[in-house]
Write a protein that holds these residues in place. Structure first.
Motif, PDB file in Angstrom:
ATOM      1  N   ASP A  64       0.808  -1.224   0.000  1.00 45.86           N
ATOM      2  CA  ASP A  64       0.000   0.000   0.000  1.00 45.86           C
ATOM      3  C   ASP A  64       0.839   1.272   0.000  1.00 45.86           C
ATOM      4  O   ASP A  64       0.485   2.259  -0.623  1.00 45.86           O
ATOM      5  CB  ASP A  64      -0.913   0.019   1.237  1.00 45.86           C
ATOM      6  CG  ASP A  64      -2.029  -0.992   1.129  1.00 45.86           C
ATOM      7  OD1 ASP A  64      -2.248  -1.508   0.019  1.00 45.86           O
ATOM      8  OD2 ASP A  64      -2.682  -1.268   2.155  1.00 45.86           O
ATOM      9  N   TYR A  65       1.973   1.258   0.735  1.00 44.44           N
ATOM     10  CA  TYR A  65       2.740   2.503   0.836  1.00 44.44           C
ATOM     11  C   TYR A  65       3.328   2.915  -0.512  1.00 44.44           C
ATOM     12  O   TYR A  65       3.572   4.093  -0.751  1.00 44.44           O
ATOM     13  CB  TYR A  65       3.823   2.385   1.911  1.00 44.44           C
ATOM     14  CG  TYR A  65       4.984   1.502   1.537  1.00 44.44           C
ATOM     15  CD1 TYR A  65       6.036   1.989   0.778  1.00 44.44           C
ATOM     16  CD2 TYR A  65       5.023   0.172   1.934  1.00 44.44           C
ATOM     17  CE1 TYR A  65       7.084   1.175   0.413  1.00 44.44           C
ATOM     18  CE2 TYR A  65       6.075  -0.646   1.571  1.00 44.44           C
ATOM     19  CZ  TYR A  65       7.098  -0.137   0.804  1.00 44.44           C
ATOM     20  OH  TYR A  65       8.119  -0.944   0.435  1.00 44.44           O
TER      21      TYR A  65
ATOM     22  N   ARG B 169       1.717   2.546  -3.349  1.00 48.51           N
ATOM     23  CA  ARG B 169       0.593   3.233  -3.989  1.00 48.51           C
ATOM     24  C   ARG B 169       0.518   4.676  -3.478  1.00 48.51           C
ATOM     25  O   ARG B 169       0.293   5.610  -4.245  1.00 48.51           O
ATOM     26  CB  ARG B 169      -0.699   2.465  -3.659  1.00 48.51           C
ATOM     27  CG  ARG B 169      -1.919   2.965  -4.390  1.00 48.51           C
ATOM     28  CD  ARG B 169      -3.141   2.190  -3.949  1.00 48.51           C
ATOM     29  NE  ARG B 169      -3.305   2.287  -2.495  1.00 48.51           N
ATOM     30  CZ  ARG B 169      -4.189   1.587  -1.803  1.00 48.51           C
ATOM     31  NH1 ARG B 169      -4.968   0.738  -2.389  1.00 48.51           N
ATOM     32  NH2 ARG B 169      -4.279   1.753  -0.502  1.00 48.51           N
ATOM     33  N   THR B 170       0.716   4.852  -2.150  1.00 52.51           N
ATOM     34  CA  THR B 170       0.702   6.199  -1.584  1.00 52.51           C
ATOM     35  C   THR B 170       1.789   7.056  -2.234  1.00 52.51           C
ATOM     36  O   THR B 170       1.545   8.214  -2.587  1.00 52.51           O
ATOM     37  CB  THR B 170       0.949   6.146  -0.062  1.00 52.51           C
ATOM     38  OG1 THR B 170       0.035   5.234   0.517  1.00 52.51           O
ATOM     39  CG2 THR B 170       0.782   7.507   0.564  1.00 52.51           C
TER      40      THR B 170
ATOM     41  N   ARG C  24       3.096   6.758  -5.149  1.00 55.67           N
ATOM     42  CA  ARG C  24       2.702   7.116  -6.509  1.00 55.67           C
ATOM     43  C   ARG C  24       1.616   8.186  -6.481  1.00 55.67           C
ATOM     44  O   ARG C  24       1.610   9.084  -7.311  1.00 55.67           O
ATOM     45  CB  ARG C  24       2.190   5.891  -7.260  1.00 55.67           C
ATOM     46  CG  ARG C  24       3.272   4.888  -7.552  1.00 55.67           C
ATOM     47  CD  ARG C  24       2.802   3.884  -8.608  1.00 55.67           C
ATOM     48  NE  ARG C  24       3.776   2.821  -8.720  1.00 55.67           N
ATOM     49  CZ  ARG C  24       3.533   1.557  -8.392  1.00 55.67           C
ATOM     50  NH1 ARG C  24       2.326   1.196  -7.981  1.00 55.67           N
ATOM     51  NH2 ARG C  24       4.478   0.654  -8.507  1.00 55.67           N
ATOM     52  N   ALA C  25       0.689   8.080  -5.494  1.00 54.09           N
ATOM     53  CA  ALA C  25      -0.404   9.041  -5.399  1.00 54.09           C
ATOM     54  C   ALA C  25       0.111  10.437  -5.078  1.00 54.09           C
ATOM     55  O   ALA C  25      -0.551  11.427  -5.323  1.00 54.09           O
ATOM     56  CB  ALA C  25      -1.413   8.592  -4.340  1.00 54.09           C
ATOM     57  N   LYS C  26       1.320  10.514  -4.500  1.00 56.22           N
ATOM     58  CA  LYS C  26       1.932  11.816  -4.236  1.00 56.22           C
ATOM     59  C   LYS C  26       2.377  12.476  -5.517  1.00 56.22           C
ATOM     60  O   LYS C  26       2.655  13.665  -5.532  1.00 56.22           O
ATOM     61  CB  LYS C  26       3.204  11.602  -3.414  1.00 56.22           C
ATOM     62  CG  LYS C  26       3.031  11.562  -1.944  1.00 56.22           C
ATOM     63  CD  LYS C  26       4.419  11.380  -1.337  1.00 56.22           C
ATOM     64  CE  LYS C  26       4.309  10.964   0.104  1.00 56.22           C
ATOM     65  NZ  LYS C  26       5.633  10.661   0.646  1.00 56.22           N
TER      66      LYS C  26
END
Lengths: 574, 311
Positions: B208-209, B211-212, B214-216
């Motif tokens: 999950d981290y 994905r976080t 990348r979401a940044k």
């Protein structure tokens, strides 16, 4: 009319693998206006998270194949080159995820993870970014921000981690904040704080929000408009109030009706299948079905006491020093006493870490108590030798929270169900045992011919039914349900709760029902015990606890529940 | 953490007693009497008796055990039966050629494998990934002896790029002797290493981290080099550090094919000539090295992973 900030037009997402293709999102269209909140509700697998990831373009392509339009401020995000999209991600559109526990990088300081966003999009140097991170920590309500920026994720609680995620998301003043189940993994009291924080920030920064959740109570509190998704399709879209008052779609009606609330409860919960058949056709709901029954709390009051717990303590040692001496202890269960009468249900509620699970396991002596006594049918079992305890375990069973990990994936359902009988040397020969298993499969609403299948061939709700059937194979008298419906979608949860009630009647079961969900506990329990920090702070008849809580802690818990909107079941009678 | 290190070092004491005991049982009880073995079949009873006296084999068993324990603690293993050399000196002399071969080869192969596995992880599922994985499997499927003979024949004998065999301890002369066995070492390690590191990195990529991150708005290369690699270091450290004790033992096969007078050669000779004291010394040293390096692994964890607290 003002142009909406986000406009989704005919969005379709297919997952294409070599062998097959699956449509996860099927031609959905909706707008998110400036400064407003749009909620997406639906059960797991309905495509709501995929929609949010598609907006962020975070779905790996392939296997995902996205078509349609996602207009953000007039630009089609799907047509942007990768490096342009990266400038939008975390900057103009930010996202908060469901699992605060795993969404932060465990090896970097939380402050550094927030500063990273600022350095990336705002071109700040390290020092300025860290100072801004401290301001942001302060803004999202993390105490001692100048110290907490140096904390690693594992040094923070779940609620604090989610606050860090929020700080990271609002760092660059995004225009749109996507929240994917941001409070699902949190306790009710923390959930309330996080929702209030998000609402405050939204107002202050004039953000739009896209809020994804399966919890209609939360949606009613936060969203101006609601999109309901079911099996990859958008089935309804309307103002929040209208959805709750006069929904047109049977699935939405079912979703609203199946949620146990704190008001008067029906005898059995309504489920989606009361409103809609497998093909999606509306069904007629009879008046009797939605009728509210006053629960007879006095029934079975004269039955004998089955379980009595006196001043029970379960402590875990904390070890330290050169040779691992005991330097302290965690008082997981700290002086709990109660009585439970045969045939009744005791609900145990409390936040994570309050000791409710440890209490349940100590009663079954899966964990040995430190002191105090447990008696079952008037007999002290606290120090019963293992051999005798094994005999007694036939009568005492437990159903766990996670139906995905509590079934052995390499055993067939038949083997899983007959194993307790084999272990205890009961149930006659192999074919007799299988017959018992077949009977129970039908009792829990599955088919007898599914016995030779493996757990992965079943859905989450079906697996929990298998867990229930396994617990019942030994014909127990006493069953502990430890968060047994928490991992299930609301509509499935309602079915399983109904099933547990039916089985209680049929097999004269006594339950201890452990849950963090006060609505569920209210529905199923005769009596409710509220736990906090290892102690039973209040215990009373369920209706009294909910109407007149005496303890401050109980009041806090109750006020934290998202109220939702009153459900008007009468209006749903089509 | 200091407490933890002290406690782990104290564990060495019972472990040395234990290792000495197992070695003692193996050599003095299971293996039988070494004296007739050493003297050959024409030895007289008197000669055997004298040799037993000389080797201390007619002392009581417990005293013999204590001799093993003592030499384990003092690292004074006496003299070799075969060459009459002091074992401590033999090991000291053998260490340099072995380490000049194994340490650079090991360091280079580890760095190259991590870099390759990052490339492979970046292009996961694409042609480059498939191609490198294919090379890994193909490389692993060939016997190490085949590489040695092939490289020695073509690169050293035919092309004359490297020395065929031998060793000189002086820098930089030794480079021309260890380069070819070093290259073979690297080629042999790449296959299993890249495959292992690739799995570790891909395990992290789906967390999950990531994905976080990348979401940044971070680019894929930053995500990989900063967020993923730091987390993947934890299993990589375990895998890498635990191999180091074996480097100290030298490279048995490579040293003997290239006539490098290292520890691997010493061990091999001792095994061939039933030179028990030397074998004992190597067994004790490798046990101690193993414990020290697993302690080092634990300490390195605390650097890579802030969640690990040694108590």
């Amino acid at each position: 009319m003002e142009r909406p900030l986000l406009s989704i037009q005919d969005l379709t997402v297919d997952f294409i693998t070599r062998d097959n293709s699956m449509r996860a999102v099927d031609k959905i269209s909706f707008d998110v206006p400036m400064g407003k909140t749009v909620g997406i509700v639906g059960e797991s697998g309905s495509g709501k998270s995929v929609t949010s990831l598609a907006i962020m373009r975070l779905l790996p392509q392939p296997p995902a194949n996205i078509s349609g339009k996602i207009l953000f401020d007039g630009t089609d995000l799907l047509a942007l080159p990768d490096d342009e999209m990266r400038k939008i991600r975390g900057n103009k559109i930010a996202m908060i995820f469901q699992e605060p526990m795993t969404s932060l990088n465990p090896v970097f300081k939380t402050g550094a993870q927030v500063a990273e966003t600022l350095m990336l999009h705002r071109g700040m140097d390290k020092k300025t970014a860290w100072e801004k991170a401290i301001d942001l920590f302060n803004e999202v309500g993390i105490p001692n921000p100048s110290q907490k920026v140096h904390a690693y994720p594992h040094e923070m609680s779940g609620g604090q981690k989610q606050r860090v995620m929020i700080a990271m998301a609002i760092a660059c003043d995004p225009k749109l904040l996507i929240c994917d189940e941001p409070t699902t993994a949190l306790d009710v009291t923390i959930q309330k704080q996080v929702i209030e924080l998000l609402q405050g920030l939204q107002e202050k920064h004039r953000m739009s929000m896209l809020f994804i959740t399966h919890d209609l109570g939360v949606i009613a509190d936060v969203a101006d408009e609601v999109v309901v998704m079911y099996r990859s399709k958008m089935v309804e879209k309307d103002k929040t109030r209208s959805i709750f008052e006069k929904s047109n779609h049977p699935y939405t009606k079912g979703l609203i009706a199946c949620r146990p609330d704190l008001g008067a409860n029906p005898k059995r919960l309504l489920t989606v299948s009361d409103f809609m058949d497998e093909e999606g056709n509306s069904l007629k709901v009879t008046k009797e079905r939605v009728q509210v029954f006053e629960k007879n709390y006095e029934a079975k009051n004269d039955s004998p006491i089955l379980l009595e717990v006196k001043d029970l303590h379960t402590h875990f040692p904390i070890k330290g020093g050169l040779f691992g001496r005991k330097v302290g202890e965690v008082k997981a269960v700290d002086g709990v006493s109660f009585q439970l009468k045969r045939g009744k249900t005791l609900g145990l509620v409390g936040e994570s870490g309050c000791g409710k699970t440890t209490l349940g396991r100590t009663i079954l002596r899966l964990i040995e108590p430190t002191s105090g006594s447990i008696s079952y049918e008037g007999k002290d079992i606290t120090h019963l030798p293992n051999e005798q305890m094994r005999l007694l375990r036939r009568k005492m069973q437990i159903i766990f929270q996670d139906p995905y990990s509590s079934l052995n994936p390499r055993m067939t359902v038949g083997e899983i169900l007959t194993e307790p009988l084999v272990v205890h040397g009961l149930g006659g020969g192999k074919s007799e045992r299988l017959n018992t298993a077949k009977e129970l499969m039908e009792k829990v609403g599955l088919k007898a011919n599914q016995l030779n299948r493996y757990p992965h061939e079943f859905s989450g709700g079906q697996r929990q039914r298998i867990c229930i059937a396994r617990a019942l194979m030994l014909r127990p008298e006493f069953v502990i349900c430890d968060e047994s419906v928490s991992a299930l979608d609301v509509s499935i949860q309602a079915q399983v709760l109904n099933l547990l009630l039916d089985l209680q009647q049929e097999f004269k079961l006594t339950y201890i029902f452990i849950s963090h969900d006060l609505g569920v506990v209210n529905f199923i329990s005769d009596e409710v015990g509220v736990m906090n920090k290892g102690k039973l702070v209040e215990m009373d008849r369920a209706d009294r606890i909910y109407k007149n809580p005496r303890e401050e802690y109980t009041k806090t818990l109750l006020s934290a529940i998202p109220k939702g909107l009153p459900k008007n079941l009468e209006a749903f009678l089509s | 953490m200091t407490n933890y290190i002290i406690r782990r070092l104290l564990y060495l004491i019972p472990v040395i007693f234990g290792v000495s005991f197992i070695i003692f049982i193996l050599f003095n009880v299971v293996a039988g009497d070494p004296a007739p073995l050493l003297l050959g079949k024409h030895a007289t009873a008197q000669q055997i008796h004298d040799l037993r006296e000389q080797l201390g084999l007619n002392k009581p068993l417990f005293a013999q055990y204590m001799d093993v324990v003592r030499s384990s603690f003092t690292l004074d293993f006496g003299r070799s039966w075969a060459t009459r050399q002091d074992i401590y000196d033999m090991i000291r002399q053998g260490a340099w050629p072995s380490l000049t071969l194994t340490i650079p080869a090991f360091a280079i192969s580890t760095i190259v494998s991590v870099l390759l596995s990052l490339v492979v992880a970046f292009y996961r599922g694409k042609g480059i990934d498939l191609f490198i994985r294919f090379l890994c499997i193909a490389g692993m499927s060939i016997s190490s002896v085949a590489y040695i003979l092939f490289f020695q024949y073509f690169l050293a004998y035919k092309m004359g790029w490297f020395e065929i065999s031998g060793y000189e301890p002086e820098f930089p002369q030794f480079l021309s002797y260890v380069a070819l066995p070093g290259i073979i070492w690297i080629v042999l390690s790449l296959g299993p290493d890249v495959r292992f590191f690739r799995t570790v990195i891909l395990d992290e990529i789906y967390q999950d981290y990531v994905r976080t991150a990348r979401a940044k708005g971070l680019g894929e290369i930053t995500v990989l080099l900063k967020h993923v690699l730091r987390n993947a270091m934890i299993p990589i450290i375990t895998y890498v550090v635990i191999q180091i004790p074996f480097l100290i033992l030298g490279a048995l096969l490579l040293e003997s094919f290239f006539s490098i007078p290292g520890l691997g050669g010493i061990t091999l000779n001792a095994l061939n000539s039933s030179d028990f004291p030397v074998i004992k010394a190597m067994a004790v040293l490798s046990s101690i090295a193993y414990i020290l390096f697993s302690l080092l692994t634990d300490v390195l964890y605390t650097l890579a992973d802030p969640r690990v607290k040694l108590k």
